[in-house]
Design a protein around this motif. Structure first.
Motif, PDB file in Angstrom:
ATOM      1  N   GLU A 191      -2.582  52.863 -67.102  1.00  0.00           N
ATOM      2  CA  GLU A 191      -2.809  51.959 -68.228  1.00  0.00           C
ATOM      3  C   GLU A 191      -1.543  51.647 -69.020  1.00  0.00           C
ATOM      4  OE1 GLU A 191      -5.898  53.599 -70.587  1.00  0.00           O
ATOM      5  OE2 GLU A 191      -7.483  53.077 -69.166  1.00  0.00           O
ATOM      6  N   LEU A 192      -0.482  52.369 -68.744  1.00  0.00           N
ATOM      7  CA  LEU A 192       0.784  52.105 -69.435  1.00  0.00           C
ATOM      8  C   LEU A 192       1.577  50.982 -68.772  1.00  0.00           C
ATOM      9  CD1 LEU A 192       2.049  55.732 -70.174  1.00  0.00           C
ATOM     10  CD2 LEU A 192       1.074  54.099 -71.786  1.00  0.00           C
ATOM     11  N   ALA A 193       1.079  50.455 -67.671  1.00  0.00           N
ATOM     12  CA  ALA A 193       1.843  49.471 -66.902  1.00  0.00           C
ATOM     13  C   ALA A 193       2.170  48.224 -67.713  1.00  0.00           C
ATOM     14  CB  ALA A 193       1.076  49.090 -65.636  1.00  0.00           C
ATOM     15  N   ASP A 194       1.188  47.710 -68.460  1.00  0.00           N
ATOM     16  CA  ASP A 194       1.427  46.497 -69.245  1.00  0.00           C
ATOM     17  C   ASP A 194       2.575  46.700 -70.235  1.00  0.00           C
ATOM     18  OD1 ASP A 194      -0.503  45.127 -67.951  1.00  0.00           O
ATOM     19  OD2 ASP A 194      -2.005  45.259 -69.536  1.00  0.00           O
ATOM     20  N   GLY A 195       2.489  47.793 -70.989  1.00  0.00           N
ATOM     21  CA  GLY A 195       3.519  48.049 -71.995  1.00  0.00           C
ATOM     22  C   GLY A 195       4.869  48.341 -71.383  1.00  0.00           C
ATOM     23  N   ALA A 196       4.897  49.154 -70.313  1.00  0.00           N
ATOM     24  CA  ALA A 196       6.172  49.473 -69.670  1.00  0.00           C
ATOM     25  C   ALA A 196       6.810  48.232 -69.073  1.00  0.00           C
ATOM     26  CB  ALA A 196       5.950  50.527 -68.587  1.00  0.00           C
ATOM     27  N   GLY A 197       5.991  47.400 -68.444  1.00  0.00           N
ATOM     28  CA  GLY A 197       6.535  46.156 -67.868  1.00  0.00           C
ATOM     29  C   GLY A 197       7.081  45.238 -68.936  1.00  0.00           C
ATOM     30  N   LEU A 198       6.355  45.116 -70.035  1.00  0.00           N
ATOM     31  CA  LEU A 198       6.824  44.249 -71.123  1.00  0.00           C
ATOM     32  C   LEU A 198       8.092  44.794 -71.778  1.00  0.00           C
ATOM     33  CD1 LEU A 198       3.512  43.111 -72.822  1.00  0.00           C
ATOM     34  CD2 LEU A 198       5.260  41.635 -71.808  1.00  0.00           C
ATOM     35  N   ALA A 199       8.226  46.119 -71.829  1.00  0.00           N
ATOM     36  CA  ALA A 199       9.458  46.697 -72.374  1.00  0.00           C
ATOM     37  C   ALA A 199      10.655  46.307 -71.513  1.00  0.00           C
ATOM     38  CB  ALA A 199       9.329  48.215 -72.457  1.00  0.00           C
ATOM     39  N   LEU A 200      10.468  46.348 -70.192  1.00  0.00           N
ATOM     40  CA  LEU A 200      11.544  45.910 -69.291  1.00  0.00           C
ATOM     41  C   LEU A 200      11.815  44.414 -69.457  1.00  0.00           C
ATOM     42  CD1 LEU A 200      10.598  47.877 -66.044  1.00  0.00           C
ATOM     43  CD2 LEU A 200      12.534  48.313 -67.568  1.00  0.00           C
ATOM     44  N   VAL A 201      10.742  43.634 -69.631  1.00  0.00           N
ATOM     45  CA  VAL A 201      10.913  42.200 -69.861  1.00  0.00           C
ATOM     46  C   VAL A 201      11.698  41.952 -71.144  1.00  0.00           C
ATOM     47  CG1 VAL A 201       9.690  40.064 -70.454  1.00  0.00           C
ATOM     48  CG2 VAL A 201       8.871  41.490 -68.573  1.00  0.00           C
ATOM     49  N   ALA A 202      11.384  42.713 -72.196  1.00  0.00           N
ATOM     50  CA  ALA A 202      12.075  42.533 -73.480  1.00  0.00           C
ATOM     51  C   ALA A 202      13.575  42.739 -73.326  1.00  0.00           C
ATOM     52  CB  ALA A 202      11.510  43.505 -74.510  1.00  0.00           C
ATOM     53  N   ILE A 203      13.945  43.833 -72.660  1.00  0.00           N
ATOM     54  CA  ILE A 203      15.374  44.116 -72.499  1.00  0.00           C
ATOM     55  C   ILE A 203      16.016  43.089 -71.571  1.00  0.00           C
ATOM     56  CG2 ILE A 203      17.050  45.838 -71.744  1.00  0.00           C
ATOM     57  CD1 ILE A 203      14.940  47.978 -72.381  1.00  0.00           C
ATOM     58  N   GLY A 204      15.314  42.732 -70.492  1.00  0.00           N
ATOM     59  CA  GLY A 204      15.861  41.742 -69.560  1.00  0.00           C
ATOM     60  C   GLY A 204      16.065  40.389 -70.209  1.00  0.00           C
ATOM     61  N   VAL A 205      15.058  39.921 -70.961  1.00  0.00           N
ATOM     62  CA  VAL A 205      15.187  38.635 -71.651  1.00  0.00           C
ATOM     63  C   VAL A 205      16.303  38.706 -72.693  1.00  0.00           C
ATOM     64  CG1 VAL A 205      14.029  37.034 -73.217  1.00  0.00           C
ATOM     65  CG2 VAL A 205      12.815  37.934 -71.234  1.00  0.00           C
ATOM     66  N   GLY A 206      16.406  39.847 -73.390  1.00  0.00           N
ATOM     67  CA  GLY A 206      17.489  40.001 -74.369  1.00  0.00           C
ATOM     68  C   GLY A 206      18.853  39.850 -73.726  1.00  0.00           C
ATOM     69  N   LEU A 207      19.031  40.456 -72.549  1.00  0.00           N
ATOM     70  CA  LEU A 207      20.314  40.337 -71.837  1.00  0.00           C
ATOM     71  C   LEU A 207      20.562  38.903 -71.383  1.00  0.00           C
ATOM     72  CD1 LEU A 207      20.368  43.589 -69.666  1.00  0.00           C
ATOM     73  CD2 LEU A 207      21.828  43.052 -71.625  1.00  0.00           C
ATOM     74  N   LEU A 208      19.530  38.240 -70.893  1.00  0.00           N
ATOM     75  CA  LEU A 208      19.695  36.847 -70.453  1.00  0.00           C
ATOM     76  C   LEU A 208      20.057  35.933 -71.624  1.00  0.00           C
ATOM     77  CD1 LEU A 208      16.688  36.516 -67.963  1.00  0.00           C
ATOM     78  CD2 LEU A 208      19.115  36.631 -67.387  1.00  0.00           C
ATOM     79  N   VAL A 209      19.382  36.129 -72.748  1.00  0.00           N
ATOM     80  CA  VAL A 209      19.671  35.317 -73.933  1.00  0.00           C
ATOM     81  C   VAL A 209      21.091  35.570 -74.423  1.00  0.00           C
ATOM     82  CG1 VAL A 209      19.076  34.952 -76.359  1.00  0.00           C
ATOM     83  CG2 VAL A 209      17.268  35.124 -74.643  1.00  0.00           C
ATOM     84  N   TYR A 210      21.470  36.845 -74.460  1.00  0.00           N
ATOM     85  CA  TYR A 210      22.817  37.183 -74.913  1.00  0.00           C
ATOM     86  C   TYR A 210      23.858  36.558 -73.993  1.00  0.00           C
ATOM     87  CZ  TYR A 210      26.691  39.892 -76.811  1.00  0.00           C
ATOM     88  OH  TYR A 210      27.877  40.248 -77.402  1.00  0.00           O
ATOM     89  N   GLY A 211      23.663  36.692 -72.681  1.00  0.00           N
ATOM     90  CA  GLY A 211      24.625  36.128 -71.737  1.00  0.00           C
ATOM     91  C   GLY A 211      24.731  34.616 -71.851  1.00  0.00           C
ATOM     92  N   ALA A 212      23.576  33.946 -71.999  1.00  0.00           N
ATOM     93  CA  ALA A 212      23.591  32.486 -72.096  1.00  0.00           C
ATOM     94  C   ALA A 212      24.293  32.012 -73.362  1.00  0.00           C
ATOM     95  CB  ALA A 212      22.162  31.952 -72.049  1.00  0.00           C
TER      96      ALA A 212
END
Length: 300
Positions: A191-212
């Motif tokens: 049941e932690l999959a949704d939250g764990a996946g979104l945490a990875l998405v948050a960091i990944g999107v943050g890196l993409l936004v920063y790089g762009a």
């Protein structure tokens, strides 16, 4: 600096000879030489033309120091854009982490949504405020500095080009990792999959936004100056104004729908908060894009 010294500095910075500069102004080279040696002064029409040509205000051109102003502007631009990049990246990351935290608490705690809602708002509210503040400060900076002359050296630009793919690769890797977490949910994370996946998405999107944003910072003419011009046009275009208002309404409606689901519509069992949030806001973003494109193609 005198007018002649300012003029010489601007001309040499632009890489023009006295002959080339004189040709652009439709005057003789001797006139330019006299101006630069402070033995003569151009007509008001030529002064205005010089001001527009180099993007320099009249006060600085006639009475100030162009060299000092350019140094101040360039240092201020770099500092402002770095701060903006950090604020937007952190704001976006916090907003997604808020949803991730809510999903994790909702899966772990059986007291309905009190803790999940607290986690959501504890991160989303600061994230939104950071994004709003960044937008306000950037708008003020654009008004105070409507034009910035490109000043980054080839070495700095080359280093930025080498750095850009690193952010893209790392950010994309985290997004793909989130997909793996969701795919393997039943086997590894439960049941932690949704939250764990979104945490990875948050960091990944943050890196993409920063790089762009970091990459765009160095494209002074294409990204900053052109954006200022387009912003001025948008303020006078009723279609862009209408699009902005409609998109604001759509995203507010998406937020209301998500909050109603979070607090009223989720029952007592395991929640799909992360997936619902992704679906609601992705749909809102898609509708905003459709509205913007439609308004561009049709007169209001």
């Amino acid at each position: 600096m005198s007018f002649g010294e300012n003029l010489r500095f601007l001309r040499t910075e632009s890489g023009m000879t006295q002959e080339q500069f004189a040709e652009k102004l439709e005057v003789t080279r001797q006139s330019v030489s006299k101006w630069e040696s402070d033995n003569g002064f151009p007509e008001l029409e030529k002064i205005l033309q010089i001001s527009r040509m180099f993007g320099c205000d009249l006060d600085t051109l006639l009475q100030g120091s162009v060299c000092e102003k350019k140094r101040t502007d360039t240092e201020g631009y770099d500092r402002h854009m770095n701060r903006r990049t950090r604020m937007i990246s952190v704001g976006v990351t916090l907003c997604i982490l808020g949803v991730a935290g809510a999903a994790m608490l909702d899966a772990l705690v059986s007291t309905r949504f009190d803790l999940a809602g607290l986690a959501l708002f504890a991160l989303v509210i600061p994230g939104v405020l950071i994004l709003v503040l960044s937008g306000i400060w950037h708008g003020q900076y654009q008004q105070e500095h409507p034009h910035i002359e490109p000043f980054y050296t080839p070495e700095v630009l080359a280093a930025a080009r080498r750095r850009f793919p690193i952010f893209i690769v790392c950010g994309t890797g985290l997004l793909l990792s989130a997909l793996l977490v969701w795919i393997a949910a039943d086997y590894l994370f439960g049941e932690l999959a949704d939250g764990a996946g979104l945490a990875l998405v948050a960091i990944g999107v943050g890196l993409l936004v920063y790089g762009a944003l970091d990459h765009a910072k160095y494209q002074v003419e294409e990204s900053y100056n052109q954006a200022v011009i387009e912003e001025e046009k948008a303020q006078s275009d009723p279609r862009d104004i209408l699009a902005g208002r409609l998109c604001g309404i759509i995203m507010m409606a998406a937020t209301i729908i998500f909050l109603l689901y979070l607090f009223l519509g989720n029952g007592n069992g395991r929640s799909d908060v992360g997936r619902v949030a992704a679906a609601v806001y992705a749909t809102g973003g898609l509708l905003c894009g459709i509205v913007s494109v439609w308004l561009k193609r049709h007169e209001p």
